[in-house]
Design a protein around this motif. Structure first.
Motif, PDB file in Angstrom:
ATOM      1  N   THR A 271       0.763  -0.995   0.023  1.00 51.81           N
ATOM      2  CA  THR A 271       0.136   0.093  -0.067  1.00 51.81           C
ATOM      3  C   THR A 271       0.816   1.357  -0.155  1.00 51.81           C
ATOM      4  O   THR A 271       0.300   2.399  -0.083  1.00 51.81           O
ATOM      5  CB  THR A 271      -0.996  -0.026   1.159  1.00 51.81           C
ATOM      6  OG1 THR A 271      -0.277  -0.085   2.661  1.00 51.81           O
ATOM      7  CG2 THR A 271      -1.854  -0.914   1.097  1.00 51.81           C
ATOM      8  N   ALA A 272       2.210   1.103   0.214  1.00 51.56           N
ATOM      9  CA  ALA A 272       3.078   2.339   0.095  1.00 51.56           C
ATOM     10  C   ALA A 272       3.485   2.686  -1.222  1.00 51.56           C
ATOM     11  O   ALA A 272       4.199   3.632  -1.308  1.00 51.56           O
ATOM     12  CB  ALA A 272       4.271   2.036   1.095  1.00 51.56           C
ATOM     13  N   ILE A 273       3.375   1.893  -2.091  1.00 47.42           N
ATOM     14  CA  ILE A 273       3.651   1.865  -3.441  1.00 47.42           C
ATOM     15  C   ILE A 273       2.690   2.735  -4.392  1.00 47.42           C
ATOM     16  O   ILE A 273       1.261   2.242  -4.226  1.00 47.42           O
ATOM     17  CB  ILE A 273       4.081   0.659  -4.067  1.00 47.42           C
ATOM     18  CG1 ILE A 273       5.217   0.082  -3.172  1.00 47.42           C
ATOM     19  CG2 ILE A 273       4.539   0.839  -5.531  1.00 47.42           C
ATOM     20  CD1 ILE A 273       5.502  -1.552  -3.591  1.00 47.42           C
ATOM     21  N   TYR A 304       3.423  -7.568   1.448  1.00 49.08           N
ATOM     22  CA  TYR A 304       4.541  -6.787   1.414  1.00 49.08           C
ATOM     23  C   TYR A 304       5.470  -7.112   0.077  1.00 49.08           C
ATOM     24  O   TYR A 304       5.348  -8.280  -0.409  1.00 49.08           O
ATOM     25  CB  TYR A 304       5.527  -7.076   2.673  1.00 49.08           C
ATOM     26  CG  TYR A 304       4.973  -6.653   3.962  1.00 49.08           C
ATOM     27  CD1 TYR A 304       5.363  -5.544   4.598  1.00 49.08           C
ATOM     28  CD2 TYR A 304       3.881  -7.309   4.716  1.00 49.08           C
ATOM     29  CE1 TYR A 304       4.991  -5.130   5.685  1.00 49.08           C
ATOM     30  CE2 TYR A 304       3.410  -6.933   6.053  1.00 49.08           C
ATOM     31  CZ  TYR A 304       4.084  -5.871   6.510  1.00 49.08           C
ATOM     32  OH  TYR A 304       3.504  -5.430   7.604  1.00 49.08           O
ATOM     33  N   VAL A 305       6.515  -6.185  -0.022  1.00 48.99           N
ATOM     34  CA  VAL A 305       7.098  -6.201  -1.236  1.00 48.99           C
ATOM     35  C   VAL A 305       8.749  -5.862  -1.070  1.00 48.99           C
ATOM     36  O   VAL A 305       8.956  -4.959  -0.172  1.00 48.99           O
ATOM     37  CB  VAL A 305       6.722  -5.474  -2.389  1.00 48.99           C
ATOM     38  CG1 VAL A 305       6.864  -3.886  -1.946  1.00 48.99           C
ATOM     39  CG2 VAL A 305       7.494  -5.545  -3.811  1.00 48.99           C
ATOM     40  N   HIS A 322      -3.065   5.286  -1.228  1.00 51.33           N
ATOM     41  CA  HIS A 322      -4.325   5.228  -1.836  1.00 51.33           C
ATOM     42  C   HIS A 322      -5.361   6.216  -1.181  1.00 51.33           C
ATOM     43  O   HIS A 322      -6.454   6.212  -1.385  1.00 51.33           O
ATOM     44  CB  HIS A 322      -4.882   4.056  -2.378  1.00 51.33           C
ATOM     45  CG  HIS A 322      -5.178   3.249  -1.105  1.00 51.33           C
ATOM     46  ND1 HIS A 322      -4.154   2.763  -0.391  1.00 51.33           N
ATOM     47  CD2 HIS A 322      -6.126   2.710  -0.813  1.00 51.33           C
ATOM     48  CE1 HIS A 322      -4.757   1.942   0.427  1.00 51.33           C
ATOM     49  NE2 HIS A 322      -5.982   1.834   0.342  1.00 51.33           N
ATOM     50  N   ASN A 323      -5.157   6.251   0.193  1.00 50.60           N
ATOM     51  CA  ASN A 323      -6.053   6.768   1.244  1.00 50.60           C
ATOM     52  C   ASN A 323      -5.327   7.819   1.999  1.00 50.60           C
ATOM     53  O   ASN A 323      -5.783   7.832   3.365  1.00 50.60           O
ATOM     54  CB  ASN A 323      -6.715   5.667   2.059  1.00 50.60           C
ATOM     55  CG  ASN A 323      -8.010   6.167   2.824  1.00 50.60           C
ATOM     56  OD1 ASN A 323      -8.659   7.028   2.337  1.00 50.60           O
ATOM     57  ND2 ASN A 323      -8.055   5.321   4.078  1.00 50.60           N
ATOM     58  N   ALA A 324      -4.649   8.871   1.361  1.00 49.65           N
ATOM     59  CA  ALA A 324      -3.867   9.721   2.360  1.00 49.65           C
ATOM     60  C   ALA A 324      -4.236  10.967   2.563  1.00 49.65           C
ATOM     61  O   ALA A 324      -3.642  11.965   2.676  1.00 49.65           O
ATOM     62  CB  ALA A 324      -2.431   9.699   1.676  1.00 49.65           C
ATOM     63  N   GLY A 325      -5.662  11.223   1.966  1.00 45.55           N
ATOM     64  CA  GLY A 325      -6.204  12.707   1.981  1.00 45.55           C
ATOM     65  C   GLY A 325      -5.286  13.641   1.078  1.00 45.55           C
ATOM     66  O   GLY A 325      -5.581  13.556  -0.098  1.00 45.55           O
ATOM     67  N   THR A 326      -4.863  14.517   1.842  1.00 46.96           N
ATOM     68  CA  THR A 326      -4.325  15.596   0.849  1.00 46.96           C
ATOM     69  C   THR A 326      -3.528  14.874   0.018  1.00 46.96           C
ATOM     70  O   THR A 326      -3.289  15.485  -1.187  1.00 46.96           O
ATOM     71  CB  THR A 326      -3.384  16.608   2.187  1.00 46.96           C
ATOM     72  OG1 THR A 326      -4.303  17.007   3.079  1.00 46.96           O
ATOM     73  CG2 THR A 326      -2.603  17.570   1.062  1.00 46.96           C
ATOM     74  N   PRO A 339      -1.988   2.685  -5.734  1.00 42.07           N
ATOM     75  CA  PRO A 339      -0.865   1.556  -5.531  1.00 42.07           C
ATOM     76  C   PRO A 339      -1.081   0.455  -6.569  1.00 42.07           C
ATOM     77  O   PRO A 339      -1.957   0.032  -6.945  1.00 42.07           O
ATOM     78  CB  PRO A 339      -1.203   1.362  -3.940  1.00 42.07           C
ATOM     79  CG  PRO A 339      -2.608   1.565  -3.999  1.00 42.07           C
ATOM     80  CD  PRO A 339      -2.978   2.788  -4.670  1.00 42.07           C
ATOM     81  N   PHE A 340       0.247  -0.132  -6.509  1.00 41.41           N
ATOM     82  CA  PHE A 340      -0.111  -1.478  -7.425  1.00 41.41           C
ATOM     83  C   PHE A 340      -0.930  -2.670  -6.885  1.00 41.41           C
ATOM     84  O   PHE A 340      -0.862  -2.676  -5.505  1.00 41.41           O
ATOM     85  CB  PHE A 340       1.038  -2.140  -7.586  1.00 41.41           C
ATOM     86  CG  PHE A 340       2.219  -1.327  -8.425  1.00 41.41           C
ATOM     87  CD1 PHE A 340       1.949  -1.106  -9.982  1.00 41.41           C
ATOM     88  CD2 PHE A 340       3.662  -1.151  -8.251  1.00 41.41           C
ATOM     89  CE1 PHE A 340       2.506  -0.340 -10.705  1.00 41.41           C
ATOM     90  CE2 PHE A 340       4.425  -0.504  -8.789  1.00 41.41           C
ATOM     91  CZ  PHE A 340       3.972   0.119 -10.153  1.00 41.41           C
ATOM     92  N   PRO A 341      -2.024  -3.222  -7.487  1.00 45.81           N
ATOM     93  CA  PRO A 341      -2.692  -4.034  -6.966  1.00 45.81           C
ATOM     94  C   PRO A 341      -1.850  -5.475  -6.680  1.00 45.81           C
ATOM     95  O   PRO A 341      -1.061  -5.654  -7.265  1.00 45.81           O
ATOM     96  CB  PRO A 341      -3.727  -4.626  -8.035  1.00 45.81           C
ATOM     97  CG  PRO A 341      -2.772  -4.267  -9.248  1.00 45.81           C
ATOM     98  CD  PRO A 341      -2.010  -3.076  -8.833  1.00 45.81           C
TER      99      PRO A 341
END
Length: 350
Positions: A271-273, A304-305, A322-326, A339-341
């Motif tokens: 989710t960080a990508i 994880y990757v 993908h859910n970081a607001g600003t 993010p990549f699926p």
């Protein structure tokens, strides 16, 4: 009078301007506080860890060997059951007598054949002696076929007949299993079958054994794929390596085959990508600001990757991009994707 009105208007205007800047300052402080709070909850420090890539499947527990025994397997043609030596649940040793059918005809034939062989040895030609010897061997085998013996050490799971019953040669008399070890057969999709190798480790769990995780090993990969309703799979057999006190044939089992392992490598959540014009990126925190950086990724567990390049141990990054607001709004303006699926980056478990 006009002068008084002008003074009042000036005071109101100054007050309005002051209120505007106060409100804006309060909003900025609130936004900054919210952003700091979000960063505290949505950032991680990049560290090294270990990762496994696995292939999963479901199946049923079977003993390593099971056999439905009939007198046909002994070369007999059937007959009346004279003796049954075992009952369900008995443990038997290899070669142990299990049951016996009426053998009068076979015994008579054996004795006649033996006498003929002994006479032929005295006056027969070489060919006649060979013929008599072969007939004796066949008669001996036929007589031995009237006694049903255990082909291996194991447990009797069923006795299908009673003494006095007449059985044909192919009728099942007893069923026996080798309970010294158990295995699970699962079906692996053809798209994943190239990753399979004999000897790969596996983890096995069962509903009948909650909280237990058993060790397994891939011992057979079928040379022939199977098709069912257009779905092609490869049967794979996993041997259970642990000794288990409570286990029964046909228990359901879930299996994870470990097809690759990565140890002591940098890794981050998927989710960080995110993606920008085909480039894999992560959002790094630099001097309190979110800065997108190019990264190169490796094997993934689906959660994880592994990071091969672009980040170092100790870096702070934003997760859940993908859910970081600003940040999401900024990404939209700059053309960032989500993010990549997990699909396409491998399956497995961290």
């Amino acid at each position: 009078m006009k002068r008084s009105i002008s003074i009042i208007l000036i005071v109101i205007l100054i007050g309005g301007i002051g209120f505007f800047f106060w409100q804006k300052n309060s909003a900025d402080k609130a936004a900054t506080s919210t952003q700091r709070s979000r960063r505290r909850n949505m950032t991680i420090t990049v560290n090294k860890s270990s990762l496994e890539e696995t292939i999963s499947g479901s199946g049923y527990v079977k003993p390593i060997e099971e056999n439905s025994l009939s007198f046909a397997s002994r070369g007999a043609t059937g007959g009346e059951i004279e003796v049954i030596k075992v009952q369900e649940g008995d443990r038997v040793e290899k070669g142990q007598l299990l049951a016996e059918i009426d053998s009068d005809d076979e015994r008579l034939d054996y004795l006649n054949t033996k006498n003929n062989y002994e006479q032929t040895l005295i006056s027969g030609s070489k060919t006649e002696i060979e013929e008599a010897k072969l007939k004796l061997e066949i008669a001996k085998k036929s007589l031995g076929g009237t006694k049903l013996k255990a082909p291996f050490t194991g447990i009797i799971t069923e006795v299908a007949v009673e003494e006095g019953d007449y059985v044909e040669s192919n009728d099942t008399v007893v069923q026996v299993i080798d309970n010294s070890a158990y295995e699970v057969e699962i079906d692996i999709d053809e798209s994943e079958s190239r990753q399979l190798k004999l000897g790969q480790k596996a983890r096995i769990t069962m509903e009948a054994l909650p909280g237990e995780e058993l060790r397994g090993e891939v011992v057979d990969i079928s040379a022939i794929a199977e098709e069912d309703s257009g779905v092609v799979t490869v049967p794979v057999t996993i041997l259970i390596k642990d000794e288990i006190e409570f286990i029964k044939s046909n228990f359901s089992a879930e299996v994870e085959i470990i097809v690759s392992e990565v140890n002591n490598k940098l890794m981050i959540p998927l989710t960080a990508i995110f993606n920008e014009k085909g480039q894999t990126k992560a959002m790094k925190i630099v001097d309190g600001k979110e800065v997108p950086v190019n990264i190169k990724t490796g094997v993934s567990s689906g959660v994880y990757v592994v990071v091969l390049d672009g980040l170092v141990e100790g870096d702070e990054i934003l997760i859940n991009t993908h859910n970081a607001g600003t940040t999401n709004a900024q990404n939209s303006k700059q053309g960032f994707g989500g993010p990549f699926p997990p699909g396409g980056m491998g399956r497995g478990r961290k």
